[in-house]
Write a protein that holds these residues in place. Structure first.
Motif, short mmCIF file in Angstrom:
data_model
loop_
_atom_site.label_atom_id
_atom_site.label_comp_id
_atom_site.label_asym_id
_atom_site.label_seq_id
_atom_site.Cartn_x
_atom_site.Cartn_y
_atom_site.Cartn_z
N ASP A 243 2.68 3.50 -8.47
CA ASP A 243 1.70 3.83 -9.49
C ASP A 243 2.37 3.76 -10.86
O ASP A 243 3.27 4.55 -11.15
CB ASP A 243 1.14 5.23 -9.23
N PRO A 244 1.93 2.85 -11.72
CA PRO A 244 2.59 2.69 -13.02
C PRO A 244 2.45 3.90 -13.95
O PRO A 244 3.19 4.03 -14.91
CB PRO A 244 1.92 1.45 -13.63
N SER A 245 1.53 4.81 -13.65
CA SER A 245 1.39 5.99 -14.50
C SER A 245 2.49 7.02 -14.22
O SER A 245 2.65 7.98 -14.98
CB SER A 245 0.00 6.63 -14.31
N SER B 158 0.82 -1.22 0.00
CA SER B 158 0.00 0.00 0.00
C SER B 158 0.85 1.28 0.00
O SER B 158 0.30 2.37 -0.08
CB SER B 158 -0.92 0.00 1.21
N ASP B 159 2.16 1.16 0.08
CA ASP B 159 3.03 2.34 0.11
C ASP B 159 3.16 2.97 -1.28
O ASP B 159 2.86 2.36 -2.29
CB ASP B 159 4.42 1.95 0.63
N ASP B 160 3.66 4.21 -1.30
CA ASP B 160 3.83 4.94 -2.55
C ASP B 160 5.00 4.43 -3.39
O ASP B 160 5.03 4.64 -4.60
CB ASP B 160 4.06 6.43 -2.28
N TRP B 161 5.96 3.79 -2.73
CA TRP B 161 7.18 3.36 -3.40
C TRP B 161 7.41 1.88 -3.17
O TRP B 161 6.93 1.32 -2.20
CB TRP B 161 8.38 4.16 -2.86
N ARG B 162 8.17 1.26 -4.07
CA ARG B 162 8.56 -0.13 -3.89
C ARG B 162 10.06 -0.24 -4.14
O ARG B 162 10.63 0.52 -4.91
CB ARG B 162 7.80 -1.07 -4.82
N VAL B 163 10.67 -1.19 -3.47
CA VAL B 163 12.11 -1.41 -3.65
C VAL B 163 12.31 -2.23 -4.91
O VAL B 163 11.71 -3.30 -5.08
CB VAL B 163 12.71 -2.15 -2.42
N GLY B 164 13.17 -1.72 -5.79
CA GLY B 164 13.46 -2.43 -7.04
C GLY B 164 14.75 -3.22 -6.98
O GLY B 164 14.85 -4.30 -7.52
N SER B 165 15.75 -2.64 -6.28
CA SER B 165 17.03 -3.34 -6.16
C SER B 165 17.76 -2.82 -4.93
O SER B 165 17.42 -1.79 -4.38
CB SER B 165 17.89 -3.13 -7.42
#
Length: 180
Positions: free
Chosen positions: A133-135, A110-117
């Motif tokens: 958000d993918p947009s 539910s957070d605004d950001w996600r860890v990618g690496s």
């Protein structure tokens, strides 16, 4: 998958602060940049008690939270108390999140950001984060020190940086327990 010992040490310090009974109070100066605006915050966190106090030096507003008495907001001579309620959580201000990295908006769906690496450096863990958000095609970074605090949180037009951090005696900030 084998976890590197240095990475495990940083993550365990980050999470372990909340369960550490040593009583260390984290005291920091945190700078926030939002576009061209700069603000400075003084922050005190008692991680093992999930308690904190933050002073916005620009506005003079102080927010203090502890799970026993709830949230207290002070601005000038105005005091607004919000007692704890079952099932209610109070938002942790971004400058406080720097000292409680598990509260950063990067871990939950539910957070605004996600860890990618994640990249492990000599003395820190650098996380590359992406907008949930993918947009929005935005990315940023979070640097977590070997002491388990977020030294820098940086996304386009917004940045938080710990400028000074000391560990004090846990009993040195009695105002955290404002209801006593």
């Amino acid at each position: 998958m084998m976890v590197q010992p240095a990475l495990l040490a940083i993550l365990s310090r980050m999470l372990g602060r909340q369960f550490d009974s040593s009583g260390g109070l984290l005291h920091a100066i945190v700078a926030q940049k939002f576009g061209v605006e700069r603000r400075e915050y003084e922050v005190w966190v008692l991680p093992q008690a999930n308690s904190w106090e933050v002073l916005d030096r620009s506005l003079g507003e102080r927010r203090t939270y502890n799970p026993v008495h709830g949230l207290l907001i002070e601005e000038g001579k105005t005091r607004e108390a919000h007692p704890p309620e079952i099932g209610r959580t109070y938002p942790v201000p971004p400058p406080v999140q720097m000292l409680l990295p598990a509260a950063l908006p990067i871990w939950r769906d539910s957070d605004d950001w996600r860890v990618g690496s994640a990249e492990l450096g000599a003395d820190s863990l650098e996380l590359k984060i992406f907008a949930q958000d993918p947009s929005y095609v935005m990315e940023g970074t979070v640097r977590i020190s070997q002491d388990g605090v977020a030294e820098r949180f940086s996304v386009p037009e917004f940045e938080l940086v710990i400028e000074r951090l000391v560990v004090e005696d846990g009993r040195s900030r009695s105002s955290i327990w404002w209801g006593v």
